[in-house]
Design a protein around this motif. Sequence first.
Motif, PDB file in Angstrom:
ATOM      1  N   PRO A  54       1.751  -6.364   4.030  1.00 35.79           N
ATOM      2  CA  PRO A  54       1.259  -6.490   5.227  1.00 35.79           C
ATOM      3  C   PRO A  54       0.436  -5.127   5.596  1.00 35.79           C
ATOM      4  N   PRO A  55      -0.402  -5.193   6.858  1.00 34.55           N
ATOM      5  CA  PRO A  55      -1.289  -4.120   7.134  1.00 34.55           C
ATOM      6  C   PRO A  55      -0.750  -2.695   7.392  1.00 34.55           C
ATOM      7  N   VAL A  56      -1.340  -1.832   7.422  1.00 31.33           N
ATOM      8  CA  VAL A  56      -0.663  -0.438   7.296  1.00 31.33           C
ATOM      9  C   VAL A  56       0.470   0.046   8.203  1.00 31.33           C
ATOM     10  N   TRP A  57       0.002  -0.646   9.629  1.00 30.17           N
ATOM     11  CA  TRP A  57       1.086  -0.463  10.616  1.00 30.17           C
ATOM     12  C   TRP A  57       2.251  -1.143  10.558  1.00 30.17           C
ATOM     13  N   MET A  58       2.307  -2.102   9.819  1.00 31.29           N
ATOM     14  CA  MET A  58       3.554  -2.907   9.475  1.00 31.29           C
ATOM     15  C   MET A  58       4.380  -2.182   8.370  1.00 31.29           C
ATOM     16  N   ALA A  59       3.398  -1.830   7.413  1.00 32.72           N
ATOM     17  CA  ALA A  59       4.084  -1.267   6.136  1.00 32.72           C
ATOM     18  C   ALA A  59       4.850   0.055   6.565  1.00 32.72           C
ATOM     19  N   ALA A  60       4.251   0.763   7.664  1.00 35.28           N
ATOM     20  CA  ALA A  60       5.048   2.148   7.749  1.00 35.28           C
ATOM     21  C   ALA A  60       6.118   1.719   8.488  1.00 35.28           C
ATOM     22  N   GLU A  61       6.427   0.862   9.079  1.00 35.62           N
ATOM     23  CA  GLU A  61       7.845   0.420   9.637  1.00 35.62           C
ATOM     24  C   GLU A  61       8.832  -0.161   8.660  1.00 35.62           C
ATOM     25  N   VAL A  62       8.162  -0.789   7.567  1.00 35.49           N
ATOM     26  CA  VAL A  62       9.122  -1.366   6.480  1.00 35.49           C
ATOM     27  C   VAL A  62       9.733  -0.164   5.425  1.00 35.49           C
ATOM     28  N   MET A  63       8.840   0.740   4.978  1.00 37.92           N
ATOM     29  CA  MET A  63       9.006   1.522   3.924  1.00 37.92           C
ATOM     30  C   MET A  63       9.974   2.778   4.264  1.00 37.92           C
ATOM     31  N   SER A  64      10.521   3.117   3.327  1.00 42.33           N
ATOM     32  CA  SER A  64      11.642   4.124   3.540  1.00 42.33           C
ATOM     33  C   SER A  64      10.759   5.414   3.917  1.00 42.33           C
ATOM     34  N   PHE A  65      11.477   6.381   4.437  1.00 47.61           N
ATOM     35  CA  PHE A  65      10.709   7.684   4.741  1.00 47.61           C
ATOM     36  C   PHE A  65      10.565   8.416   3.548  1.00 47.61           C
ATOM     37  N   GLY A  66      11.260   8.495   2.531  1.00 44.70           N
ATOM     38  CA  GLY A  66      11.016   8.874   1.150  1.00 44.70           C
ATOM     39  C   GLY A  66       9.679   8.292   0.608  1.00 44.70           C
ATOM     40  N   LEU A  67       9.454   7.155   0.603  1.00 46.36           N
ATOM     41  CA  LEU A  67       8.443   6.582   0.324  1.00 46.36           C
ATOM     42  C   LEU A  67       7.200   6.823   0.740  1.00 46.36           C
ATOM     43  N   LEU A  68       7.370   6.811   2.365  1.00 48.28           N
ATOM     44  CA  LEU A  68       6.189   7.383   3.257  1.00 48.28           C
ATOM     45  C   LEU A  68       5.840   8.632   2.637  1.00 48.28           C
ATOM     46  N   SER A  69       6.859   9.421   2.434  1.00 48.91           N
ATOM     47  CA  SER A  69       6.392  11.011   2.145  1.00 48.91           C
ATOM     48  C   SER A  69       5.484  10.992   0.620  1.00 48.91           C
ATOM     49  N   LYS A  70       5.914  10.192  -0.263  1.00 51.41           N
ATOM     50  CA  LYS A  70       5.040   9.658  -1.238  1.00 51.41           C
ATOM     51  C   LYS A  70       3.494   9.356  -1.094  1.00 51.41           C
ATOM     52  N   PHE A  71       3.513   8.357  -0.312  1.00 56.39           N
ATOM     53  CA  PHE A  71       2.084   7.830  -0.138  1.00 56.39           C
ATOM     54  C   PHE A  71       1.398   9.092   0.620  1.00 56.39           C
ATOM     55  N   TYR A  72       1.836   9.825   1.513  1.00 55.06           N
ATOM     56  CA  TYR A  72       1.032  11.106   1.980  1.00 55.06           C
ATOM     57  C   TYR A  72       0.927  11.988   1.326  1.00 55.06           C
ATOM     58  N   SER A  73       1.723  12.300   0.518  1.00 59.09           N
ATOM     59  CA  SER A  73       1.729  13.692  -0.438  1.00 59.09           C
ATOM     60  C   SER A  73       0.590  13.266  -1.495  1.00 59.09           C
TER      61      SER A  73
END
Length: 300
Positions: free
Chosen positions: A156-175
Amino acid sequence: MKFEKPAVSITDQIELLKRRGMAVEDESLAQHYLQVISYYRLRAYWLTFEMPVAGNGDHAFCEGTTFEDVLALYIFDRELRLLVLDAIERVEAAFRARWSHHMAMNHGPHGYLEQGHYAHIARHAKAVAELNKEFSRSRDTFTDHYRKKYTSPKLPPVWMAAEVMSFGLLSKFYSDLKLRAERRAIAKPFGLDEKVLASIAHHTSHVRNIYAHHGRLWNKRFAVTMTAPKFPANLPVAMRGADARCLHNSLVMLDYLLALIAPDNEWKNRLVTLIDSFPIADPARMGFPVDWRTRQAWRV
């Protein structure tokens, strides 16, 4: 060595605790809580009251230890975990919103999937594979709708993906974002260096996972720590002399971020009230410095 310990009834568990030196003033109370919490879970809280017995390698309880003390420590930790989760949820939501908005406005709805934005191709590919699994498992209305309506892209688009992914996974995308300028832009509203924010996100996801698995927090020594910030100046001052592997610095950081996200929050007041309500829970076990009450960060 073969495990040969027998199962022990609730009645015999109480007798064992008494034999080792724990005072059980209300046996019906102990019976109830050993049934609904369990001996093994409570054991993590009475370890701090144990002392070794010379000769046989067994442990006894320090003089004056009561079942009620252990139960109070358990209740304190439970309420502490609920408070910490309350803060993490709001910080996490703000981080998700900031990351997804930046990626959407600068790279489009699906630009977050493009390898060119990331420093490590293999690491990014692994993160996308994890996201695929999490998206496939999700049964939220919006994920079902996307899967039924759209055939491409699969994710899905990023605004949906941000709600689906775990916080740990989000931190990996950011870092793993290649450009420091992008990491800094996302970190700017939080008033933190981008490396510090990445470290905080990683550490906070670790704390959140401990909560999710019902682990204790009050005297936990974390395997994943966060980088101490050098600015704003009030943060290193608040953290000076604290044990970096314990909860204190995490609490300071959560309070700082909550003040930005929800300026009128009463979270710190609730936390200090909780600590004051349970003198059995020594703040030093959470890494608090001796003079913490006199520091500006903890004044309520």
